[in-house]
Design a protein around this motif. Structure first.
Motif, PDB file in Angstrom:
ATOM      1  N   GLY A 141       0.790  -1.230   0.000  1.00 35.89           N
ATOM      2  CA  GLY A 141       0.000   0.000   0.000  1.00 35.89           C
ATOM      3  C   GLY A 141       0.818   1.273   0.000  1.00 35.89           C
ATOM      4  O   GLY A 141       0.249   2.360   0.138  1.00 35.89           O
ATOM      5  N   MET A 142       2.122   1.195  -0.130  1.00 39.65           N
ATOM      6  CA  MET A 142       2.959   2.394  -0.194  1.00 39.65           C
ATOM      7  C   MET A 142       3.116   2.814  -1.660  1.00 39.65           C
ATOM      8  O   MET A 142       3.383   1.988  -2.535  1.00 39.65           O
ATOM      9  N   ILE A 143       2.942   4.110  -1.928  1.00 38.42           N
ATOM     10  CA  ILE A 143       2.977   4.592  -3.303  1.00 38.42           C
ATOM     11  C   ILE A 143       4.416   4.584  -3.822  1.00 38.42           C
ATOM     12  O   ILE A 143       5.373   4.714  -3.045  1.00 38.42           O
ATOM     13  N   PRO A 144       4.620   4.434  -5.134  1.00 35.98           N
ATOM     14  CA  PRO A 144       5.990   4.365  -5.679  1.00 35.98           C
ATOM     15  C   PRO A 144       6.818   5.611  -5.404  1.00 35.98           C
ATOM     16  O   PRO A 144       8.033   5.524  -5.196  1.00 35.98           O
ATOM     17  N   GLU A 145       6.181   6.805  -5.423  1.00 32.97           N
ATOM     18  CA  GLU A 145       6.953   8.033  -5.177  1.00 32.97           C
ATOM     19  C   GLU A 145       7.523   8.046  -3.767  1.00 32.97           C
ATOM     20  O   GLU A 145       8.626   8.552  -3.539  1.00 32.97           O
ATOM     21  N   PHE A 146       6.764   7.503  -2.817  1.00 39.49           N
ATOM     22  CA  PHE A 146       7.225   7.462  -1.434  1.00 39.49           C
ATOM     23  C   PHE A 146       8.368   6.459  -1.277  1.00 39.49           C
ATOM     24  O   PHE A 146       9.372   6.748  -0.624  1.00 39.49           O
ATOM     25  N   ILE A 147       8.238   5.301  -1.875  1.00 43.77           N
ATOM     26  CA  ILE A 147       9.297   4.285  -1.774  1.00 43.77           C
ATOM     27  C   ILE A 147      10.568   4.768  -2.456  1.00 43.77           C
ATOM     28  O   ILE A 147      11.674   4.489  -1.990  1.00 43.77           O
ATOM     29  N   GLY A 148      10.417   5.510  -3.562  1.00 44.26           N
ATOM     30  CA  GLY A 148      11.596   5.980  -4.274  1.00 44.26           C
ATOM     31  C   GLY A 148      12.444   6.942  -3.483  1.00 44.26           C
ATOM     32  O   GLY A 148      13.646   7.080  -3.742  1.00 44.26           O
ATOM     33  N   ARG A 149      11.853   7.621  -2.503  1.00 44.87           N
ATOM     34  CA  ARG A 149      12.612   8.549  -1.665  1.00 44.87           C
ATOM     35  C   ARG A 149      13.193   7.869  -0.426  1.00 44.87           C
ATOM     36  O   ARG A 149      13.756   8.540   0.426  1.00 44.87           O
ATOM     37  N   LEU A 150      13.028   6.574  -0.318  1.00 46.03           N
ATOM     38  CA  LEU A 150      13.655   5.762   0.736  1.00 46.03           C
ATOM     39  C   LEU A 150      14.476   4.680   0.048  1.00 46.03           C
ATOM     40  O   LEU A 150      14.071   3.518  -0.024  1.00 46.03           O
ATOM     41  N   PRO A 151      15.637   5.059  -0.491  1.00 43.48           N
ATOM     42  CA  PRO A 151      16.375   4.114  -1.353  1.00 43.48           C
ATOM     43  C   PRO A 151      16.946   2.906  -0.625  1.00 43.48           C
ATOM     44  O   PRO A 151      17.194   1.879  -1.251  1.00 43.48           O
ATOM     45  N   ILE A 152      17.167   3.009   0.670  1.00 42.45           N
ATOM     46  CA  ILE A 152      17.795   1.906   1.414  1.00 42.45           C
ATOM     47  C   ILE A 152      16.695   1.123   2.122  1.00 42.45           C
ATOM     48  O   ILE A 152      16.048   1.620   3.037  1.00 42.45           O
ATOM     49  N   LEU A 153      16.482  -0.105   1.688  1.00 46.72           N
ATOM     50  CA  LEU A 153      15.456  -0.982   2.245  1.00 46.72           C
ATOM     51  C   LEU A 153      16.131  -2.206   2.849  1.00 46.72           C
ATOM     52  O   LEU A 153      16.897  -2.894   2.174  1.00 46.72           O
ATOM     53  N   PHE A 154      15.870  -2.464   4.124  1.00 50.40           N
ATOM     54  CA  PHE A 154      16.432  -3.639   4.785  1.00 50.40           C
ATOM     55  C   PHE A 154      15.478  -4.091   5.873  1.00 50.40           C
ATOM     56  O   PHE A 154      14.576  -3.359   6.284  1.00 50.40           O
TER      57      PHE A 154
END
Length: 486
Positions: free
Chosen positions: A360-373
Motif C-alpha cells: 500500500g505504499m505509493i511508488p513516489e514514497f518508496i523511491g525517496r527511501l532508497p535503502i530498504l532492509f
C-alpha cells in the motif's frame, strides 16, 4: 493625523533608529529571537522589532496598522491617558499592565537566533570527526544483540549521509540523501537501534509516530509536525535541527486503504504530503505546537540535510512475500512446495520494493527511501543474549537493584532459556522479557528487604516454570560458591 499623533510616531521612529545602533549593554546571553507581541512572528520573518516599555516587542507592520486604525477612527492618543479617562476614580477598574504579559511566551516557543554566515575555513561538521562505519557498528554491538546486517547497513548509510552534509558542494557531483526504510517484526529493536545511534553520534533525534498524521485541514497532527518535534529536540536551534535525524515509526499505518469509499486522509494523502520532506525542501513549521493554526511563531526549516529513517512491522507483509515466492512453484515430484515458507521466521528478509508497493505504499514514497532492509526475528538464543550481554541488560538492572540491599542476584543458564522460551511464545519480541521477569521477581523484591540476613538469591528453572522456588542463601553460608551461575 493630529500633531500629537505625529509626535508619538516620531518618538517611536527615533527609538527604532536608536535600537539599530550597537548597544553594548544589551544582554544576548540567551540568543533567542524577539517575537512580535501581536502577530507572533519572529524577528527573522517580520524584520527589526520596535521595543516599547516593559520589554514588549512589536514589528513594524503591526505598529503601522495600529497607527492607521487610530488615524482612520479619529481616536486621539492624548485621550488614552487613564487619568483623563476617569478610570482612577472608579472602584475595581484598572488598566491592563503590559509588564504582566511579557512572560507569557513559553520557552518552548522561543526561537534561537541564527548565527551570521561568515567565511569559515572549516565546515560546521568536521568530516574527520565522523566515526567510520566499523566503529559505529562496534558501538552499536555494545547495546544491541544480533542484527549484524541491519547494523552494518545503518552504519554505512549514516556515515555516507554525514559525509554528504560535511562536504562542500563546489563540484558538479551532488550526493543524494540516503533515507532508510527498515522492516522488522514487533519487538526486534527498530526504535531502540535508532535511539542508540543518535546517542552515539550526539545529534538531535525526533521519534514520532505516523498513526496520528493526517492531511492538512483534518483533525490530527500536520505532516510538518515531525520537523517541529526535531526542532524542539534541538532546543529550537534551526541550524542544529537541520543536521538531525527523524525516525518515523509505524510507517506501515499510512499505507493506502483498500475497499474504502471515503477520503483517505491518513493514508495515501499523508504519503504524498511527506514527499517534499523526504526529498528536501524549505517548510514552515510551528514552534512549540503540532498545528499551523495555533497562535505560535513559524520558522522555516530546510530538510535537505535531515536524515529520515522510517520503520514499521508491516503486518501481513509475509503473506504478500509468500504469494510472490509461491508463484514459482509447480507440480511434480521435485517441484517446490507451496508451504515451504510457512515456518520461515525470517521471511521478511526476502522483501522487495514490489512487496512494499503491493502492501500500500505509493511508488513516489518508496523511491525517496532508497535503502530498504529488514531485521531478523529474535530466536531463543538471541533472547538469552539480550537478557545478559548488552551494557544495560535487564538482568544487570535487577542485580543493581538488589545490590542496593546488599544482596547478590544470580540466574542459572537453564532459567534464562526458560525465560526466553516463555517470551518466544508471546510473539512480541524482546518486549516480553521484562514482563516475564517482573512477574516472578515481584515476590523476591517484596520479601528480601524484610530479612537482613539474606546474602544471595539464585533464580532456578523450577522457579520460572512454577514447579519450585528460588535458592535463598544467608550471609556467611559456606555453600555460596557451589552453584555454577552466570
Amino acid at each position: 493625523m493630529s500633531d500629537q499623533d505625529k509626535d508619538l510616531e516620531q518618538e517611536i521612529i527615533e527609538k527604532e533608529q536608536t535600537d539599530d545602533a550597537p548597544d553594548t549593554n544589551k544582554d544576548e546571553k540567551d540568543g533567542y529571537e524577539d517575537i512580535c507581541y501581536i502577530c507572533r512572528r519572529p524577528e527573522s520573518k517580520a524584520g527589526k522589532m520596535i521595543k516599547i516599555p516593559n520589554n514588549i516587542c512589536i514589528c513594524r507592520d503591526c505598529m503601522q496598522k495600529t497607527f492607521d486604525s487610530m488615524s482612520g477612527s479619529g481616536f486621539n492618543l492624548g485621550d488614552f491617558n487613564p487619568a483623563n479617562m476617569g478610570f482612577g476614580n472608579m472602584p475595581n477598574i484598572s488598566m491592563i499592565n503590559l509588564s504582566d504579559l511579557q512572560g507569557m511566551l513559553p520557552k518552548s516557543q522561543q526561537i534561537k537566533k541564527k548565527k551570521p554566515k561568515e567565511k569559515k575555513e572549516k565546515p560546521a561538521l568536521d568530516i574527520h570527526a565522523i566515526p567510520a562505519p566499523h566503529k559505529i557498528k562496534a558501538s552499536l554491538d555494545e547495546y544491541i544483540v544480533g542484527q549484524d546486517y541491519a547494523k552494518k547497513v545503518m552504519s554505512v548509510a549514516v556515515y555516507n549521509h554525514y559525509k554528504r552534509v560535511a562536504s562542500e558542494a563546489n563540484d558538479d557531483i551532488e550526493i543524494e540523501k540516503s533515507n532508510m526504510l527498515m522492516v522488522g517484526p514487533t519487538g526486534s529493536g527498530k526504535t531502540y537501534m535508532v535511539r542508540t545511534l543518535a546517542k552515539l553520534l550526539d545529534v538531535p533525534l525526533a521519534i514520532t509516530d505516523a498513526t496520528s498524521l493526517t492531511e492538512a485541514g483534518y483533525i490530527g497532527d500536520d505532516i510538518e509536525s515531525v520537523v517541529s518535534k526535531l526542532l524542539a529536540a534541538a532546543d529550537n536551534d534551526i541550524e542544529k535541527a537541520e543536521r538531525g535525524i527523524i525516525f518515523i515509526d509505524e510507517i506501515d499505518k499510512i499505507a493506502k486503504k483498500r475497499n474504502t469509499n471515503q477520503r483517505d486522509v491518513s493514508g495515501e494523502s499523508v504519503q504524498q504530503g511527506m514527499l517534499k520532506l523526504l526529498e528536501g525542501a524549505d517548510v514552515e513549521v510551528p514552534v512549540g505546537a503540532s498545528s499551523k493554526n495555533a497562535m505560535v511563531p513559524m520558522v522555516t526549516v530546510n530538510t535537505r540535510n535531515i536524515l529520515f529513517i522510517c520503520g514499521g512491522a508491516f503486518p501481513d507483509l509475509d503473506n504478500i512475500i509468500k504469494e510472490r515466492l509461491n508463484q514459482e512453484s509447480s507440480m511434480g515430484f521435485k517441484a517446490a512446495l507451496k508451504d515451504q515458507y510457512d515456518e520461515d521466521e525470517n521471511i521478511l528478509q526476502k522483501v522487495t520494493v514490489e512487496d512494499i508497493r503491493t502492501f500500500g505504499m505509493i511508488p513516489e514514497f518508496i523511491g525517496r527511501l532508497p535503502i530498504l532492509f529488514s531485521l531478523e526475528a529474535l530466536t531463543e538464543d538471541m533472547l538469552v543474549r539480550i537478557l545478559k550481554e548488552p551494557r544495560n541488560a535487564i538482568l544487570k538492572q535487577y542485580q543493581k537493584l538488589l545490590e542496593m540491599d546488599e544482596v547478590k542476584l544470580e540466574f542459572e543458564d537453564e532459567a534464562l532459556h526458560a525465560i526466553a522460551k516463555k517470551a518466544k511464545e508471546k510473539k512480541v519480541g524482546a518486549r516480553a522479557l521484562r514482563a516475564i521477569i517482573e512477574e516472578f521477581m515481584l515476590d523476591i523484591m517484596y520479601e528480601i528487604p524484610k530479612d537482613d540476613n539474606i546474602g544471595k538469591v539464585i533464580i532456578t528453572k523450577e522457579y520460572i516454570e512454577k514447579t519450585g522456588g528460588p535458592v535463598i542463601m544467608m550471609r556467611g553460608c559456606p555453600e555460596l560458591e557451589e552453584k555454577s551461575v552466570i
